[in-house]
Design an enzyme around this catalytic site. Structure first.
Site, PDB file in Angstrom:
ATOM      1  N   LYS A   1     -20.822  13.450 -15.637  1.00 11.98           N
ATOM      2  CA  LYS A   1     -20.053  14.156 -14.613  1.00 11.98           C
ATOM      3  C   LYS A   1     -20.937  15.126 -13.832  1.00 11.98           C
ATOM      4  O   LYS A   1     -21.809  15.792 -14.418  1.00 11.98           O
ATOM      5  CB  LYS A   1     -18.908  14.899 -15.313  1.00 11.98           C
TER       6      LYS A   1
ATOM      7  N   SER B   1     -10.273  16.107 -14.117  1.00  8.03           N
ATOM      8  CA  SER B   1     -11.295  16.145 -13.082  1.00  8.03           C
ATOM      9  C   SER B   1     -12.472  15.204 -13.348  1.00  8.03           C
ATOM     10  O   SER B   1     -13.366  15.075 -12.507  1.00  8.03           O
ATOM     11  CB  SER B   1     -11.815  17.575 -12.911  1.00  8.03           C
TER      12      SER B   1
ATOM     13  N   SER C   1      -8.949  17.237 -18.566  1.00 10.11           N
ATOM     14  CA  SER C   1      -9.807  16.493 -17.644  1.00 10.11           C
ATOM     15  C   SER C   1     -10.505  15.279 -18.230  1.00 10.11           C
ATOM     16  O   SER C   1     -11.084  14.486 -17.490  1.00 10.11           O
ATOM     17  CB  SER C   1     -10.863  17.433 -17.042  1.00 10.11           C
TER      18      SER C   1
END
Length: 397
Positions: free
Chosen positions: A36, A113, A137
């Site tokens: 990420k 996310s 997330s």
């Protein structure tokens, strides 16, 4: 249908490495992965889903420890993945860089996310992907994209070199298409995972009252198929008590870490993130202080309930992923209801794993297991034993 090139473009950032391998041998040498874009990779920028950060950031000097571990186990890093802007989102929608595709439900959002990470794994672009989990997330995109996803015990893995969003909640986690791969990744962080002892399954019966009827109807028989269940009342204090504890704590954390950066004159922020940072600047100190105490009481109760062999069973999300063009009002309502489910492990700093459990209207739906502190290995072993349980689920129409 979306092409592989389009899925890849919307999953991976352009400013990350196209290929990085530190060692050629190791327990993960046959696996590829992504990280990420909150996580530092030496020599590359971390943009955090924001164009100003991409413009102003210096390339990282060191690689985040959480990324270094799989690299030193031989895994091949193939890129950094898109995220909701500064991790403030549950849906994966980023107005600056685009919304990654949900390969399992292309008309719907991938979840956030850790959206790009979930999209890349679900599209078979890599074997596993690292993400972060503050309020869901890892767990939510895992549910939306039909993946296994682990939120680790808070504080167990280093978050150094990773953007802090809400430091008293932030954890590292990872996603994979199968439980065996998820477990293999876990072993490079935790060491060999032994077969777990028999567990006590605790069915959070009131948590199954939160999802929409089709979701609850699909998940409940799957949950009961796991073995003997003891029903428990998870939300004894009421759902609002949990949410009213979570909100001021997370918002004040956000203000403490990103408030000054977000409020700089001329800062480029999406309206939703600007509004969230503004909201975080108005947290009542008295409500924050009271929430600190309530959090400890909730944690003590849940840790005592779980002991060293209990596993809490509950839905991961309350409904199907919103459509990619859903109005903001629908997103807000969705977030509040799903947050009632995801805030449990976040507040109590516990590990939680999402298991692909059912299909409803052709969309994946996840079932979650929560263990006591440092119960990550138990969850990884249990998930592999359960396997892909979607076949025993009732497929709602």
């Amino acid at each position: 249908m979306h092409s592989v090139d389009e899925i890849r473009r919307l999953a991976f950032v352009e400013h990350g490495p196209a290929s990085l391998r530190l060692v050629q041998e190791g327990p993960l040498a046959d696996l590829s992965f992504a990280a990420k874009d909150l996580m530092d990779i030496a020599g590359y920028k971390s943009a955090w889903g924001n164009p100003d950060r991409l413009r102003d950031a210096e390339p990282a000097v060191t690689t985040a420890p959480a990324v270094l571990v799989p690299l030193m186990a031989g895994a091949h890093l193939i890129g950094k993945t898109h995220t909701d802007e500064v991790a403030c989102g549950m849906f994966g929608m980023n107005p600056h860089f685009g919304t990654p595709i949900n390969p399992k439900a292309p008309t719907r959002v991938p979840g956030g996310s850790s959206s790009g990470s979930a999209s890349a794994v679900a599209a078979n672009l890599c074997d596993f992907a690292l993400g972060t989990d503050t309020g869901g997330s890892i767990r939510v995109p895992a549910s939306f994209c039909g993946l296994y996803g682990l939120r680790t015990t808070y504080g167990r893995l280093s978050v150094a070199g990773i953007m802090a969003m809400a430091p008293s909640f932030d954890t590292v986690g990872w996603l994979a298409r199968d439980a065996k791969t998820l477990r293999r990744v876990g072993e490079v962080y935790f060491g060999p995972i032994a077969a777990s002892r028999p567990v006590r399954f605790l069915l959070a019966s009131d948590a199954f009252d939160i999802p929409t009827h089709p979701i609850g109807e699909a998940l409940l028989p799957v949950a009961k198929s796991l073995g003997h269940m003891t029903k428990v009342n998870l939300f004894k204090e009421g759902v609002d008590h949990w949410l009213d504890t979570f909100r001021p704590l997370q918002l004040y954390d956000l203000w403490s870490t990103l408030g000054a950066w977000g409020k700089m004159p001329g800062r480029t922020l999406s309206p939703a993130v600007a509004e969230r940072i503004e909201l975080s600047s108005h947290v009542d100190p008295a409500k924050f202080a009271a929430a600190v105490v309530r959090r400890e009481a909730l944690t003590d109760r849940l840790v005592a309930l779980l002991g060293d062999d209990g596993v809490l069973v509950l839905p991961t999300a309350h409904d199907l992923p919103p459509l990619r063009d859903a109005p903001v009002s629908a997103q807000i309502e969705f977030r509040e209801k799903t947050l009632a489910l995801t805030c449990v492990a976040s507040l109590c700093r516990l590990p939680q794993i999402n298991i692909p459990a059912a299909l409803v209207d052709g969309c994946p739906v996840g079932l979650s297991l929560i263990a006591g502190p440092r119960g990550d290995q138990r969850l990884l072993d249990l998930a592999e034993k359960i396997g892909n349980i979607s076949s025993v689920a009732a497929h709602a129409t």
